[in-house]
Design an enzyme around this catalytic site. Structure first.
Site, PDB file in Angstrom:
ATOM      1  N   GLU A 171       0.967  -1.219  -0.132  1.00 40.71           N
ATOM      2  CA  GLU A 171      -0.090   0.084  -0.048  1.00 40.71           C
ATOM      3  C   GLU A 171       0.876   1.085   0.146  1.00 40.71           C
ATOM      4  O   GLU A 171       1.480   1.778   1.023  1.00 40.71           O
ATOM      5  CB  GLU A 171      -0.813   0.008   1.033  1.00 40.71           C
ATOM      6  CG  GLU A 171      -1.860  -1.162   1.477  1.00 40.71           C
ATOM      7  CD  GLU A 171      -2.605  -1.187   2.620  1.00 40.71           C
ATOM      8  OE1 GLU A 171      -2.841  -0.352   3.159  1.00 40.71           O
ATOM      9  OE2 GLU A 171      -3.218  -2.574   3.057  1.00 40.71           O
ATOM     10  N   ASP A 411      -6.848 -11.560   5.041  1.00 37.03           N
ATOM     11  CA  ASP A 411      -6.151 -10.434   5.482  1.00 37.03           C
ATOM     12  C   ASP A 411      -4.792 -10.627   6.117  1.00 37.03           C
ATOM     13  O   ASP A 411      -4.396 -11.965   6.567  1.00 37.03           O
ATOM     14  CB  ASP A 411      -6.971  -9.651   6.611  1.00 37.03           C
ATOM     15  CG  ASP A 411      -6.494  -8.045   6.567  1.00 37.03           C
ATOM     16  OD1 ASP A 411      -5.681  -7.758   5.908  1.00 37.03           O
ATOM     17  OD2 ASP A 411      -7.271  -7.361   7.206  1.00 37.03           O
ATOM     18  N   GLU A 466      -9.291   3.359   4.015  1.00 35.34           N
ATOM     19  CA  GLU A 466      -9.065   3.070   5.341  1.00 35.34           C
ATOM     20  C   GLU A 466      -7.883   3.857   6.039  1.00 35.34           C
ATOM     21  O   GLU A 466      -7.876   4.047   7.032  1.00 35.34           O
ATOM     22  CB  GLU A 466      -8.760   1.378   5.537  1.00 35.34           C
ATOM     23  CG  GLU A 466      -7.417   0.935   5.105  1.00 35.34           C
ATOM     24  CD  GLU A 466      -7.126  -0.429   5.094  1.00 35.34           C
ATOM     25  OE1 GLU A 466      -8.199  -0.993   5.409  1.00 35.34           O
ATOM     26  OE2 GLU A 466      -5.965  -0.898   5.150  1.00 35.34           O
TER      27      GLU A 466
END
Length: 661
Positions: A171, A411, A466
């Site tokens: 990310e 996850d 998020e």
């Protein structure tokens, strides 16, 4: 995933050589079907190639090789035995269409057979090039390394997703800087974009199976080389940092992959063009991925998801205590049912503990919730940590399927080594046998298994909404960068839909009550611009109930598409895209911090009259980001509609054919 395919082959030339013969041509050209891209492949000393677009150099030099079993190297001092070039066509009809329901693929393919029982296959498309190694030796047991050295023309720059470690969620912010400004040993995950004065190149990979994912490392002077995580021999729980999900790789081998004889290796993909729209329209990754292993995918149901974790179960005005409990999730299910939202995710906290995942939290009756959702046409998707799932995949997924769950959100994988890549596919295969969909969070980018296992319906591997809970990283410029780079690899679980919208001057960071940078219409447009067959609504249902007009607009937008048409686009600046589902069209526009104006010509519409519902930045959206205006107008294929977006703004529309009475 291919409903039908056909090949039309026309061999342009064929050279046959004995092992001791002199190679007649050490540089072999291959062009794209439209003649714009030219690939020059050299076999002198080491295999390398150069790519030009309309005569201008796009990639200066790529050299490559593979080291197998220590003493066997493919690509160094190569001896060519045979060269074949063919013009090919394929037709794809993806089972889960992310971008287009029908993909017509034309490319020129060169297959080079070398002494030593290996091949290189090159493909040149109108929007890029790709190559892969094929090893035919049945004795190969180990891959010690794969070399890819990448050099661009002088002055080239990059949008660089810099990584600190190969143990990563992938990310990242895309750092826009010259290649020469990168530090020695700076490295990035894929996909990554490079730019020269005349064009851009996106580098990624496809058909990544049972092999580590690739990174690119800057070795100095603007040259990048491939780097791979080593084969993991021992990984232990990180006792100092969430040992239920974080590991420390304690021991690595001196090789990157174990193999069993002959096999094909991943495609190295270079999407390229002098028009930024190509990176939003290209289906290159789909074209390079293998066929589906699910013969009947009718049970895979894309749709939208009411999601709890972003909004921290922050519901109010109810007669029960909100939290991770049965009453709260029934509230989510009721909201989803009332708004024709297909799914609800139960995120972290629904299990007894994060490692005891075959039992529910004592405050949750999981079977009752699944039954309650079924009565209201709402499916339940269950969050699960990768580590315990990997240890008991069949038992856990079998249990979830027996309860009636529709899918899983996996996850905290955080690795790209061979074992992890194989684990993705093993979980996908097991889930497919139980008719469970899979959303990979904490993941690397899509690289082909979502076509082979179309029940893998989304990936994260993107810095998404998020991050609003703890940072201001996700800003409008980032939001109009990722569609051209990360989304070029495949769908992305960005989790849009924030209703608390703000400009930088009044943006506040709050973990439990997050807000998003950019306007309300910036968020609404994401449902058209961002590809995600399983698409989240991140906001609290209570807040959504106060914003019913926005919810109605969101829930009316499909999550898979029949046709994609990019109207205007520039990386990191703006995007305006139209997408078709059956006879209806949907338009999404987003801008960075610069206000934009466009004229939207509706000449892509068919004949007839259409009703156009518009959601646009309001007159005061430049200082109050939640301000928007809804309009309903009548249009046809001759109409031209003005599009105005404020700083950090957006614009979205639905265009539905009017039925004659």
């Amino acid at each position: 995933m291919t409903a039908s395919s056909f090949f039309k082959s026309a061999f342009i030339f064929l050279f046959l050589f004995s092992q001791n013969a002199v190679v007649l041509a050490q540089v072999v050209p291959v062009t794209s079907p439209d003649g714009r891209i030219n690939l020059l492949v050299s076999t002198a000393g080491q295999i390398s190639w150069q790519a030009t677009l309309d005569g201008s150099i796009v990639i200066e030099k790529v050299s490559m090789s593979m080291t197998m079993d220590k003493d066997r190297v493919l690509g160094i001092k190569p001896i060519v035995k045979k060269v074949q070039v063919a013009a090919l066509e394929e037709l794809f009809e993806p089972q889960i269409p992310h971008r287009d329901a029908r993909i017509e693929s034309k490319f020129n393919e060169m297959t080079v057979d070398f002494k030593g029982s290996y091949q290189l296959i090159f493909r040149v498309y109108n929007d890029g090039v790709a190559y892969r190694f094929k090893d035919h030796s049945k004795k190969t047991t180990t891959v010690y390394g794969e070399e890819l050295s990448l050099q661009f023309p002088e002055g080239a720059g990059s949008f660089f997703p810099k990584e600190e470690s190969m143990y990563s969620h992938n990310e990242r912010i895309y750092l826009h800087k010259p290649l020469t400004a990168l530090g020695q040993d700076d490295f990035c995950s894929l996909p990554v974009m490079f730019e020269s004065k005349t064009s851009k190149v996106l580098c990624t990979e496809a058909e990544l199976h049972d092999y580590p994912g690739m990174f690119l490392r800057h070795v100095g002077n603007g040259v990048l080389k491939a780097d791979f995580p080593k084969y993991v021999l021992k990984a232990v729980d990180n006792q100092n940092n969430s040992p239920d999900r974080n590991q420390i790789v304690e021991e690595e081998a001196d090789y990157i992959a174990k193999v069993s004889g002959s096999r094909s290796y991943p495609w190295r993909v270079f999407m390229m063009g002098d028009d930024d729209r190509v990176f939003l329209e290209s289906n290159l990754l789909t074209q390079l991925s293998g066929p589906s292993k699910i013969s009947d995918a009718s049970w895979i149901k894309p749709g939208k998801v009411a999601w709890d974790w972003y909004n921290a179960n922050n519901i109010y005005g109810v007669d029960f205590k909100a939290g991770i409990n049965t009453a709260t999730y029934k509230y989510y299910i009721d909201f989803a049912s009332e708004n024709d939202i297909e799914y609800v995710i139960l995120d972290e906290g629904w299990t007894k503990s994060t490692t005891e995942i075959m039992e529910a939290n004592p405050d949750i009756d999981i079977k009752e919730l699944i039954a309650y959702g079924k009565e209201r046409n709402v499916g339940i998707i269950l969050w699960v940590l990768w580590k315990p799932l990997d240890e008991k995949t069949e038992d856990i997924l079998g249990l979830y399927a027996s309860w009636g769950a529709k899918g899983i959100k996996v996850d905290f994988m955080q690795r790209n080594d061979q074992y992890m890549v194989s684990s993705y596919e093993r979980i996908a295969s097991t889930a497919a046998g139980l008719q469970l969909m899979v959303d990979y969070h904490g993941a690397f980018k899509p690289a082909g298994i979502e076509k082979i296992w179309p029940n893998v319906i989304n990936y994260e591997g993107v810095k998404g909404n998020e991050n609003n809970k703890w940072s201001s990283d996700v800003n409008p410029e980032h939001n109009v960068t990722i569609p051209f780079i990360r989304m070029a690899a495949g769908p992305m679980d960005f989790t849009p839909g924030a209703m608390a919208n703000a400009h930088p001057k009044n943006y506040l960071i709050s973990f439990d009550r997050p807000m998003a940078l950019g306007t309300r219409c910036h968020q609404l447009a994401m449902y058209v611009v961002y590809e995600a067959p399983l698409q989240m609504l991140c906001e609290s249902p209570t807040r959504y109930k106060k914003e019913q007009e926005s919810v109605d607009f969101i829930t009316g937008i499909p999550t898979t598409w029949d046709e994609t048409l990019v109207i205007e686009a520039k990386v990191a600046d703006y995007v305006l895209v139209a997408k078709r589902k059956t006879k209806n069209w949907y338009v999404g526009g987003m801008t960075d911090y610069t206000p934009r104006d466009f004229e939207l010509k509706l000449d892509f519409l068919g004949s007839g009259t259409f009703s156009m519902e518009i959601m646009k930045d309001g007159l005061n959206a430049d200082h109050h980001a939640e301000d928007y205006k809804r309009e309903l107008i009548e249009v046809n294929q001759n109409s031209v509609v003005p599009v105005h977006m404020v700083s950090g703004g957006g614009w979205a529309a639905k265009i539905v054919e009017k039925i004659k009475s």
